[in-house]
Design a protein around this motif. Structure first.
Motif, mmCIF file in Angstrom:
data_model
loop_
_atom_site.group_PDB
_atom_site.id
_atom_site.type_symbol
_atom_site.label_atom_id
_atom_site.label_comp_id
_atom_site.label_asym_id
_atom_site.label_seq_id
_atom_site.Cartn_x
_atom_site.Cartn_y
_atom_site.Cartn_z
ATOM 1 N N THR A 117 37.281 36.931 34.014
ATOM 2 C CA THR A 117 35.823 36.862 34.158
ATOM 3 C C THR A 117 35.110 36.849 32.814
ATOM 4 N N SER A 128 39.160 34.652 40.897
ATOM 5 C CA SER A 128 39.542 35.938 40.307
ATOM 6 C C SER A 128 39.182 37.102 41.226
ATOM 7 N N LYS A 129 38.076 36.995 41.932
ATOM 8 C CA LYS A 129 37.674 38.060 42.859
ATOM 9 C C LYS A 129 38.664 38.147 44.020
ATOM 10 N N LYS A 151 34.644 33.044 32.598
ATOM 11 C CA LYS A 151 33.465 33.086 33.481
ATOM 12 C C LYS A 151 33.802 32.556 34.877
ATOM 13 N N GLU A 152 35.001 32.879 35.343
ATOM 14 C CA GLU A 152 35.450 32.458 36.667
ATOM 15 C C GLU A 152 35.363 33.681 37.578
ATOM 16 N N TYR A 153 34.639 33.544 38.686
ATOM 17 C CA TYR A 153 34.368 34.713 39.532
ATOM 18 C C TYR A 153 34.860 34.582 40.971
ATOM 19 N N TYR A 208 41.872 40.544 35.784
ATOM 20 C CA TYR A 208 40.589 40.156 36.371
ATOM 21 C C TYR A 208 39.474 40.198 35.320
#
Length: 104
Positions: free
Chosen positions: A11, A20-21, A15-17, A7
């Motif tokens: 991120t 991934s969250k 910069k993928e949120y 994770y």
């Protein structure tokens, strides 16, 4: 914990949120629900909690495939994590089968 490390990597590097969250939530939920099975008050309660863990592992498997197919994680990371997830699914699945067969 490998899922938390992955994770952080997604991120920080991509910069993928959002995806991934979802992955982080479902992957950490597996262990939390397995931990709850230790305090189960009955075999039925145990089966319920371990079944939730199985569902979370299935969801985690989905998010991993999506992250891989979206090129947010490398083939190597995806292969390793999917393999671990599949092993968890096999283990939890066998536990479910054992508990269900004892109740038949």
């Amino acid at each position: 914990m490998k899922s938390i490390s992955l994770y952080k990597k997604i991120t920080s590097e991509n910069k993928e949120y959002v995806l991934s969250k979802q992955f982080l939530r479902s992957s950490t939920s597996i262990g939390a629900n397995v931990e709850e099975t230790i305090g189960a008050q009955s075999e039925r309660d145990f089966l319920s909690k371990i079944s939730i863990s199985y569902k979370e592992a299935r969801e985690t498997h989905y998010w991993l495939r999506l992250l891989k197919d979206s090129n947010y994680i490398s083939y190597e990371d995806a292969t390793e994590m999917l393999s671990l997830c599949e092993e968890i699914l096999r283990i939890i699945g066998k536990i479910q089968i054992t508990i269900k067969s004892r109740n038949s």
